[in-house]
Design an enzyme around this catalytic site. Structure first.
Site, PDB file in Angstrom:
ATOM      1  N   ASN A  76       0.238   9.606 -33.381  1.00  0.00           N
ATOM      2  CA  ASN A  76      -0.560   9.104 -34.496  1.00  0.00           C
ATOM      3  C   ASN A  76      -0.676  10.224 -35.529  1.00  0.00           C
ATOM      4  O   ASN A  76      -1.060  11.344 -35.199  1.00  0.00           O
ATOM      5  CB  ASN A  76      -1.934   8.715 -33.961  1.00  0.00           C
ATOM      6  N   TYR A 108      -6.767   6.198 -49.284  1.00  0.00           N
ATOM      7  CA  TYR A 108      -7.641   6.222 -48.120  1.00  0.00           C
ATOM      8  C   TYR A 108      -8.804   7.178 -48.352  1.00  0.00           C
ATOM      9  O   TYR A 108      -8.612   8.258 -48.924  1.00  0.00           O
ATOM     10  CB  TYR A 108      -6.820   6.663 -46.907  1.00  0.00           C
ATOM     11  N   GLU A 117     -15.325   3.943 -43.965  1.00  0.00           N
ATOM     12  CA  GLU A 117     -13.931   4.352 -44.047  1.00  0.00           C
ATOM     13  C   GLU A 117     -13.191   3.244 -44.803  1.00  0.00           C
ATOM     14  O   GLU A 117     -13.326   2.075 -44.453  1.00  0.00           O
ATOM     15  CB  GLU A 117     -13.359   4.517 -42.645  1.00  0.00           C
ATOM     16  N   TYR A 119      -9.618   1.639 -47.092  1.00  0.00           N
ATOM     17  CA  TYR A 119      -8.181   1.624 -47.332  1.00  0.00           C
ATOM     18  C   TYR A 119      -7.849   0.693 -48.486  1.00  0.00           C
ATOM     19  O   TYR A 119      -8.343  -0.434 -48.537  1.00  0.00           O
ATOM     20  CB  TYR A 119      -7.433   1.060 -46.126  1.00  0.00           C
ATOM     21  N   GLU A 208       0.721   7.401 -43.198  1.00  0.00           N
ATOM     22  CA  GLU A 208       0.131   7.228 -41.873  1.00  0.00           C
ATOM     23  C   GLU A 208       1.115   6.524 -40.955  1.00  0.00           C
ATOM     24  O   GLU A 208       1.764   5.544 -41.345  1.00  0.00           O
ATOM     25  CB  GLU A 208      -1.149   6.407 -42.005  1.00  0.00           C
TER      26      GLU A 208
END
Length: 367
Positions: A76, A108, A117, A119, A208
């Protein structure tokens, strides 16, 4: 973040690096390659590099330019350049993005008070982050339409340590690499959908990847202050007495598979409510599942679902429900926005787990 598995106090779902703000000099800095978790500044831009294992690198170049490569050994990874704090400015970006598997290209960021959080996804690979989620609305801006979603992370890593927080999503319907992102238009659309932001922390144009491989070569810059003469076009789904709920998997995003969803036996209930269980995604190490809860012939003001998980299955995170227990016989109760259902109305909750999801059984009782 895809990185919700981050094992440090600072994480992507989830994933967040130890945050410190470097000091940029008056002169342009030389190119710099990073292969270990860090944050700071480079040529006037904030940067963040995080990977779960070791298989990626990021080379920071002039201005807001950077390139990145990664392979499956990284497991990740999330990297990018941007700003600290973030804002509702206009962001311009260009370059290339290549991915084999599960990955995102997004603007982000994080806010605090409340801890959020967020996006703005312009491109994604094999996994669409809106899969299985309830759409809260949409915003048309910058030559495209973005669908709006909200998901929740429970007791997961964040920029303030382990916490429970919401994730806000704008996912572009027609994917692109390069263009202008009027961030303020997304923030306004989220507010109109009942999604409130807090005080801004960092904000980056993020590369990502999760259990995938790929490369990117991107340049990000700040555009002019957005005008308010032409507001974004927003839409919301038909309203009901039940607030919208979401079931997008947390941002530790499992890779998609060709295995079709498995569904338990038809809904069962006790006359007051019924429940049905579906596995929407299964992979080698885990699964994502959702449960529909439907009121019977009379309204209900709350519900409890008995969830009997298969042997070896364990819940790692849940959204739109409150679970008591993580394996075996688990009880899931409604949360404050999805307990009251009119006759025949349906709501849902979802969760991610380890092991195999097929074979679980569910039952429902009014609370």
């Amino acid at each position: 973040m895809l990185r919700r598995l981050r094992s440090w106090v600072f994480l992507p779902f989830l994933a967040i690096p130890f945050l410190f703000l470097g000091t940029s000099g008056a002169n342009a800095e030389a190119d710099r390659t990073v292969t270990s978790n860090s944050t700071g500044t480079h040529n006037g831009y904030f940067f963040s590099f995080w990977e779960e294992a070791s298989g990626g690198s990021m080379t920071m170049k002039s201005g807001g330019s950077y390139s990145a490569t990664w392979n499956t050994a990284a497991r990740n990874i999330v990297v990018g350049k941007g700003w600290k704090p973030g804002s509702s400015h206009t962001v311009n970006y260009s370059g290339s993005f290549n991915c084999n598997g599960n990955c995102y290209l997004s603007l982000y960021g994080w806010t605090t008070n409340p801890l959020i959080e967020y996006y703005i996804v312009d491109w994604y690979g094999s996994y669409n982050p809106s899969s299985g989620a309830t759409r809260l609305g949409s915003v048309t801006t910058d030559g495209g339409t973005y669908d709006i979603y909200r998901t929740q992370r429970v007791n997961q890593p964040s920029i303030i340590g382990t916490a429970t927080f919401y994730q806000y999503w704008s996912v572009r319907q027609s994917k692109r690499v390069g263009g202008t992102i009027n961030v303020g238009n997304h923030f306004k659309a989220w507010t109109q959908s009942g999604l409130t932001l807090g005080s801004h922390d960092y904000q980056i144009l993020a590369t990502e990847g999760y259990q995938s491989s790929g490369s990117s070569n991107l340049t990000v810059s700040e555009g002019s202050t957005p005008t308010t003469s032409t507001p974004p076009t927003t839409s919301t789904p038909p309203t009901t007495s039940t607030p919208p709920t979401t079931s997008t998997p947390p941002t530790t995003r499992p890779p998609t598979t060709s295995t079709p969803p498995t569904t338990s036996t038809p809904p069962v209930g006790n006359g007051g409510c019924s429940a049905s269980y579906t596995v929407s995604n299964q992979w080698d190490q885990g699964f994502v599942a959702s449960v529909n809860v439907t009121a019977g012939s009379s309204p209900i003001n709350g519900w409890k679902v008995g969830l009997n998980l298969p042997s070896g299955a364990t819940i790692t995170s849940m959204w739109s429900g409150a679970n008591s227990g993580t394996s075996g016989n688990v009880t899931v109760s409604n949360v404050n926005y999805n307990g009251s259902l009119g006759a025949g109305q349906t709501t849902n909750f979802g969760f991610q787990g380890t092991g195999t999801g097929a074979g679980a059984t569910v039952s429902c009782t009014p609370a």
